[in-house]
Structure formats: structure tokens, C-alpha cells
Design an enzyme around this catalytic site. Structure first.
Site, PDB file in Angstrom:
ATOM      1  N   GLY A  62       1.263  -1.691   4.204  1.00 28.60           N
ATOM      2  CA  GLY A  62       1.625  -0.380   3.930  1.00 28.60           C
ATOM      3  C   GLY A  62       3.161   0.081   4.558  1.00 28.60           C
ATOM      4  O   GLY A  62       4.247  -0.004   4.077  1.00 28.60           O
ATOM      5  N   GLY A 115      -8.923   3.793   7.213  1.00 30.10           N
ATOM      6  CA  GLY A 115      -8.593   5.294   7.304  1.00 30.10           C
ATOM      7  C   GLY A 115      -7.236   5.714   7.491  1.00 30.10           C
ATOM      8  O   GLY A 115      -6.958   6.723   7.014  1.00 30.10           O
ATOM      9  N   PHE A 116      -6.638   4.877   8.346  1.00 32.38           N
ATOM     10  CA  PHE A 116      -5.198   5.368   8.476  1.00 32.38           C
ATOM     11  C   PHE A 116      -4.138   4.071   8.287  1.00 32.38           C
ATOM     12  O   PHE A 116      -4.517   2.861   8.835  1.00 32.38           O
ATOM     13  CB  PHE A 116      -5.038   5.811   9.745  1.00 32.38           C
ATOM     14  CG  PHE A 116      -5.782   6.881  10.067  1.00 32.38           C
ATOM     15  CD1 PHE A 116      -5.249   8.366   9.701  1.00 32.38           C
ATOM     16  CD2 PHE A 116      -7.052   7.043  10.596  1.00 32.38           C
ATOM     17  CE1 PHE A 116      -6.028   9.531   9.728  1.00 32.38           C
ATOM     18  CE2 PHE A 116      -7.807   8.226  10.591  1.00 32.38           C
ATOM     19  CZ  PHE A 116      -7.489   9.538  10.129  1.00 32.38           C
ATOM     20  N   GLY A 117      -2.920   4.371   8.150  1.00 32.08           N
ATOM     21  CA  GLY A 117      -1.847   3.341   8.024  1.00 32.08           C
ATOM     22  C   GLY A 117      -1.328   3.252   9.337  1.00 32.08           C
ATOM     23  O   GLY A 117      -1.514   4.163  10.210  1.00 32.08           O
ATOM     24  N   GLY A 118      -0.461   2.116   9.638  1.00 33.52           N
ATOM     25  CA  GLY A 118       0.515   2.133  10.799  1.00 33.52           C
ATOM     26  C   GLY A 118      -0.469   1.600  12.267  1.00 33.52           C
ATOM     27  O   GLY A 118       0.114   2.011  13.306  1.00 33.52           O
ATOM     28  N   SER A 137       0.842  -1.231  -0.028  1.00 36.23           N
ATOM     29  CA  SER A 137      -0.069  -0.086   0.143  1.00 36.23           C
ATOM     30  C   SER A 137       0.840   1.332  -0.053  1.00 36.23           C
ATOM     31  O   SER A 137       1.731   1.471   0.975  1.00 36.23           O
ATOM     32  CB  SER A 137      -0.776  -0.016   1.269  1.00 36.23           C
ATOM     33  OG  SER A 137      -1.436   1.258   1.309  1.00 36.23           O
ATOM     34  N   MET A 188      -9.445   7.547  -0.197  1.00 37.50           N
ATOM     35  CA  MET A 188     -10.260   8.000   0.951  1.00 37.50           C
ATOM     36  C   MET A 188     -10.696   9.438   0.694  1.00 37.50           C
ATOM     37  O   MET A 188     -10.402  10.200   0.318  1.00 37.50           O
ATOM     38  CB  MET A 188      -9.523   8.229   2.085  1.00 37.50           C
ATOM     39  CG  MET A 188      -8.671   6.811   2.403  1.00 37.50           C
ATOM     40  SD  MET A 188      -7.839   7.004   4.186  1.00 37.50           S
ATOM     41  CE  MET A 188      -6.834   5.457   3.957  1.00 37.50           C
ATOM     42  N   ASP A 233      -6.093  -6.497   5.136  1.00 35.23           N
ATOM     43  CA  ASP A 233      -5.298  -5.036   4.774  1.00 35.23           C
ATOM     44  C   ASP A 233      -5.542  -4.383   6.317  1.00 35.23           C
ATOM     45  O   ASP A 233      -6.443  -4.422   6.941  1.00 35.23           O
ATOM     46  CB  ASP A 233      -6.251  -4.378   4.117  1.00 35.23           C
ATOM     47  CG  ASP A 233      -5.807  -2.902   3.674  1.00 35.23           C
ATOM     48  OD1 ASP A 233      -4.820  -2.621   4.031  1.00 35.23           O
ATOM     49  OD2 ASP A 233      -6.523  -2.449   2.902  1.00 35.23           O
ATOM     50  N   GLY A 234      -4.306  -4.065   6.792  1.00 38.04           N
ATOM     51  CA  GLY A 234      -4.157  -3.229   7.926  1.00 38.04           C
ATOM     52  C   GLY A 234      -3.482  -4.124   8.941  1.00 38.04           C
ATOM     53  O   GLY A 234      -3.801  -4.834   9.697  1.00 38.04           O
ATOM     54  N   GLY A 235      -2.339  -3.525   9.486  1.00 38.55           N
ATOM     55  CA  GLY A 235      -1.568  -3.915  10.466  1.00 38.55           C
ATOM     56  C   GLY A 235      -0.744  -5.335  10.170  1.00 38.55           C
ATOM     57  O   GLY A 235      -0.350  -6.335  10.872  1.00 38.55           O
ATOM     58  N   MET A 277     -12.314   3.806  -0.142  1.00 38.84           N
ATOM     59  CA  MET A 277     -13.082   4.087   1.104  1.00 38.84           C
ATOM     60  C   MET A 277     -13.828   5.255   0.946  1.00 38.84           C
ATOM     61  O   MET A 277     -13.184   6.323   1.505  1.00 38.84           O
ATOM     62  CB  MET A 277     -11.990   4.061   2.288  1.00 38.84           C
ATOM     63  CG  MET A 277     -11.313   2.747   2.665  1.00 38.84           C
ATOM     64  SD  MET A 277      -9.719   2.752   3.287  1.00 38.84           S
ATOM     65  CE  MET A 277      -8.689   2.879   2.184  1.00 38.84           C
ATOM     66  N   ASP A 326      -5.147   3.368  -1.742  1.00 39.27           N
ATOM     67  CA  ASP A 326      -6.044   3.620  -0.716  1.00 39.27           C
ATOM     68  C   ASP A 326      -6.775   4.964  -1.163  1.00 39.27           C
ATOM     69  O   ASP A 326      -6.221   6.081  -0.694  1.00 39.27           O
ATOM     70  CB  ASP A 326      -5.613   3.838   0.486  1.00 39.27           C
ATOM     71  CG  ASP A 326      -5.222   2.462   0.979  1.00 39.27           C
ATOM     72  OD1 ASP A 326      -5.896   1.566   1.301  1.00 39.27           O
ATOM     73  OD2 ASP A 326      -4.184   2.190   1.478  1.00 39.27           O
ATOM     74  N   MET A 356     -11.002  -6.377   6.388  1.00 42.56           N
ATOM     75  CA  MET A 356     -10.164  -5.330   7.071  1.00 42.56           C
ATOM     76  C   MET A 356      -9.791  -5.826   8.402  1.00 42.56           C
ATOM     77  O   MET A 356     -10.510  -6.225   9.291  1.00 42.56           O
ATOM     78  CB  MET A 356     -10.786  -3.978   7.271  1.00 42.56           C
ATOM     79  CG  MET A 356     -11.264  -3.135   5.905  1.00 42.56           C
ATOM     80  SD  MET A 356      -9.733  -2.784   4.999  1.00 42.56           S
ATOM     81  CE  MET A 356      -9.067  -1.734   5.970  1.00 42.56           C
ATOM     82  N   HIS A 389      -8.582   0.351  -3.592  1.00 44.58           N
ATOM     83  CA  HIS A 389      -9.447   0.306  -2.500  1.00 44.58           C
ATOM     84  C   HIS A 389     -10.232   1.596  -2.187  1.00 44.58           C
ATOM     85  O   HIS A 389      -9.670   2.568  -1.721  1.00 44.58           O
ATOM     86  CB  HIS A 389      -8.425  -0.118  -1.361  1.00 44.58           C
ATOM     87  CG  HIS A 389      -9.373  -0.544   0.016  1.00 44.58           C
ATOM     88  ND1 HIS A 389      -8.493  -0.451   1.310  1.00 44.58           N
ATOM     89  CD2 HIS A 389     -10.598  -0.346   0.488  1.00 44.58           C
ATOM     90  CE1 HIS A 389      -9.224  -0.686   2.102  1.00 44.58           C
ATOM     91  NE2 HIS A 389     -10.682  -0.812   1.905  1.00 44.58           N
ATOM     92  N   HIS A 415      -1.360  -1.085  -4.243  1.00 46.43           N
ATOM     93  CA  HIS A 415      -2.630  -0.971  -3.411  1.00 46.43           C
ATOM     94  C   HIS A 415      -2.515   0.371  -3.599  1.00 46.43           C
ATOM     95  O   HIS A 415      -1.806   0.914  -2.574  1.00 46.43           O
ATOM     96  CB  HIS A 415      -2.573  -1.720  -2.247  1.00 46.43           C
ATOM     97  CG  HIS A 415      -3.915  -1.528  -1.485  1.00 46.43           C
ATOM     98  ND1 HIS A 415      -4.688  -2.480  -1.422  1.00 46.43           N
ATOM     99  CD2 HIS A 415      -4.344  -0.844  -0.326  1.00 46.43           C
ATOM    100  CE1 HIS A 415      -5.791  -2.402  -0.521  1.00 46.43           C
ATOM    101  NE2 HIS A 415      -5.438  -1.045   0.057  1.00 46.43           N
TER     102      HIS A 415
HETATM  103  C1  DX5 Z   1      -6.212   1.478   5.990  1.00 41.62           C
HETATM  104  C2  DX5 Z   1      -5.639   1.228   4.452  1.00 41.62           C
HETATM  105  C3  DX5 Z   1      -4.460   0.344   4.427  1.00 41.62           C
HETATM  106  C4  DX5 Z   1      -3.327   0.935   4.977  1.00 41.62           C
HETATM  107  C5  DX5 Z   1      -2.620  -0.279   5.459  1.00 41.62           C
HETATM  108  O1  DX5 Z   1      -7.373   1.942   5.998  1.00 41.62           O
HETATM  109  O2  DX5 Z   1      -6.759   0.456   3.713  1.00 41.62           O
HETATM  110  O3  DX5 Z   1      -4.257  -0.282   3.116  1.00 41.62           O
HETATM  111  O4  DX5 Z   1      -2.321   1.587   4.085  1.00 41.62           O
HETATM  112  O5  DX5 Z   1      -1.436   0.153   6.277  1.00 41.62           O
HETATM  113  P1  DX5 Z   1      -0.592  -0.498   7.182  1.00 41.62           P
HETATM  114  O6  DX5 Z   1      -0.117  -1.917   6.412  1.00 41.62           O
HETATM  115  O7  DX5 Z   1       0.355   0.501   7.754  1.00 41.62           O
HETATM  116  O8  DX5 Z   1      -1.639  -1.072   8.319  1.00 41.62           O
HETATM  117 ZN    ZN Z   2      -6.389  -0.506   2.052  1.00 42.92          ZN
END
Ligand code: DX5
Ligand code: ZN
Length: 227
Positions: A196, A141-144, A8, A36, A174-176, A67, A34, A136, A65, A32
Site C-alpha cells: 500500500g 486494520g491499518f496501512g503504514g 493496496s 474492513m 500483506d503489510g509493511g 477483514m 481492503d 499477514m 481482502h 488489492h
Molecule cells: C492492512 C491491510 C493492508 C494494507 C497494507 O490490514 O490488509 O493491505 O493496505 O498497507 P502497507 O503496505 O502500507 O503496510
Molecule cells: Zn490487505
């Protein structure tokens, strides 16, 4: 089952997107993106013009993706622009069957995403309409963010529903997703992994993808050949 990695770019440098895409092009299966809108999720990222621009600079297939609220309005445009996969959120869509069919009719794969609190069973009848189910593993909404273990049982139930359905439907998480959590996702039945921070937050994105793939593959082997 084939393991696929979809890095991502949310964790990449948005001012150098083409270079960041190039840095993973030899090892990633997808890129990927995102999308938003600040409504469906409390964050604002990129839209169609950026996707169109990136398509001119990368050979990687784009995994979009969405959102966004009202995916009915936008989803088919991402597909006709050239995205190879377009995923909409079940929670945002008022006409998922029509929208998923529009995505496919533009030549893209159609994905359906479920937030952590959305159950998979009510969507079982939509399986013939999709090419990928996205479970999910954080609130979107957010990475990390930290991986939510509570989603693991839903991944396993989704895999069960997909197996019973019998079609070629991919199961994405997707996520973490990290070196550590990817194994649990693969054991539960996921086969497409978005990462990501674990990729673009690393000083060696190519190496990070290789490690993620190896970890998923060894866990998937134990899932496919239990005992
Ligand atoms: C979050 C996104 C993810 C995000 C994942 O809403 O859909 O694609 O980039 O980021 P990480 O891998 O850092 O959790
Ligand atoms: Zn995503």
C-alpha cells in the site's frame, strides 16, 4: 514461481479511486481492496457498493481482502459481483470450507488469510479448498505499519506445506512490504505481494511497483535455486 504485485488502495486517495487504479494499471497484476468493518478490525473502509463501482472503471482484476466478521454472509457476494479473488480470515470464519466453496462456485479464486499469531499448520487440511494463502505480516486494520519479522518462519513453513500439497496455491504477504522487506518474504517463499504505502505513498507508483517486482524476482531466484 511467478512474482505478482497487488497494490493496496488503502494508501490511495479514496475520493479518486478510479484514477488511482488507472495509475498502476499498466504494471500491477491485481488491485488489492481492503474491506474492513470496524468489528473484526478496528477500522472501517469500503464495502460491496464501492467494489461494484470500481469494477466499472478498471480492467485490473480485484483482489478483495475481507477483514470482516461473519464473512459467511458477504464473501460470495464479492465473488458474484466480479472480484477475481476473495480472501476471508480464518479467525473470522465459522464455516470456512462452505464459504471458500461458495467463493469458487461464483467463479472467483478463494483465499484464506492468517493473522500474525495464527499458526498455519492447523489449516493444512484446507489447502485443497483454496487458491491462495495470505500470511499477514502486520496485524490487520491499518496501512503504514512496520513489517513483522516474526512471521518469516511461518511463510517458510507455509511454502513447505504448499509444496508438499502439490497444488497451484499462491502464497501472499500483506503489510509493511517495502523494497527492503519484500526480498525476505520472497526468500521465505511468498509469490504474491501486497503493498500500500510503498506504492501509493510514492510519488511514482509505477516505478515503485517495478522496483518491488525486481527485488522480489531476484530474491525468488535465489530461493528456487539455492546455492
Ligand atoms: C492492512 C491491510 C493492508 C494494507 C497494507 O490490514 O490488509 O493491505 O493496505 O498497507 P502497507 O503496505 O502500507 O503496510
Ligand atoms: Zn490487505
Amino acid at each position: 514461481m511467478t512474482v505478482q504485485i497487488s497494490p493496496s488502495v488503502l494508501a490511495a486517495d479514496f475520493a479518486r479511486l478510479a484514477d488511482e487504479a488507472a495509475s498502476v494499471a499498466s504494471v500491477a497484476d491485481w488491485l488489492h481492496l481492503d474491506v474492513m468493518d470496524g468489528h473484526f478490525v478496528p477500522n472501517l473502509t469500503i464495502g460491496l457498493p464501492v467494489v461494484e463501482a470500481l469494477l466499472r472503471h478498471t480492467g485490473l482484476p480485484l483482489d478483495c481482502h475481507l477483514m470482516i466478521a461473519d464473512p459467511e454472509r458477504w464473501a460470495a457476494d464479492y465473488a458474484s459481483a466480479g472480484a477475481r479473488n476473495v480472501t476471508i480470515h480464518a479467525e473470522a470464519s465459522t464455516a470456512p470450507v462452505r464459504t471458500l466453496r461458495e467463493i469458487r462456485s461464483q467463479g472467483a479464486r478463494a483465499g484464506l488469510a492468517l493473522n500474525p499469531a495464527t499458526q498455519v499448520e492447523p489449516y493444512a487440511d484446507l489447502l485443497p479448498e483454496i487458491d491462495m494463502l495470505l500470511v499477514m505480516t502486520v496485524e490487520p486494520g491499518f496501512g503504514g505499519q512496520h513489517f513483522l519479522d516474526l512471521v518469516l518462519s511461518k511463510i517458510a513453513r507455509a511454502r513447505e506445506l504448499i509444496s508438499r500439497h502439490g497444488g497451484e496455491i499462491w502464497l501472499q504477504v500483506d503489510g509493511g512490504v517495502t523494497d527492503e522487506t519484500i526480498a525476505r518474504c520472497a526468500e521465505a517463499g511468498a509469490d504474491v505481494f501486497v503493498a500500500g504505502t510503498a506504492v501509493f505513498g510514492s510519488h511514482d507508483p509505477t516505478g515503485a511497483i517495478k522496483h518491488l517486482r525486481e527485488a522480489a524476482q531476484s530474491a525468488a531466484v535465489s530461493w528456487q535455486h539455492p546455492g
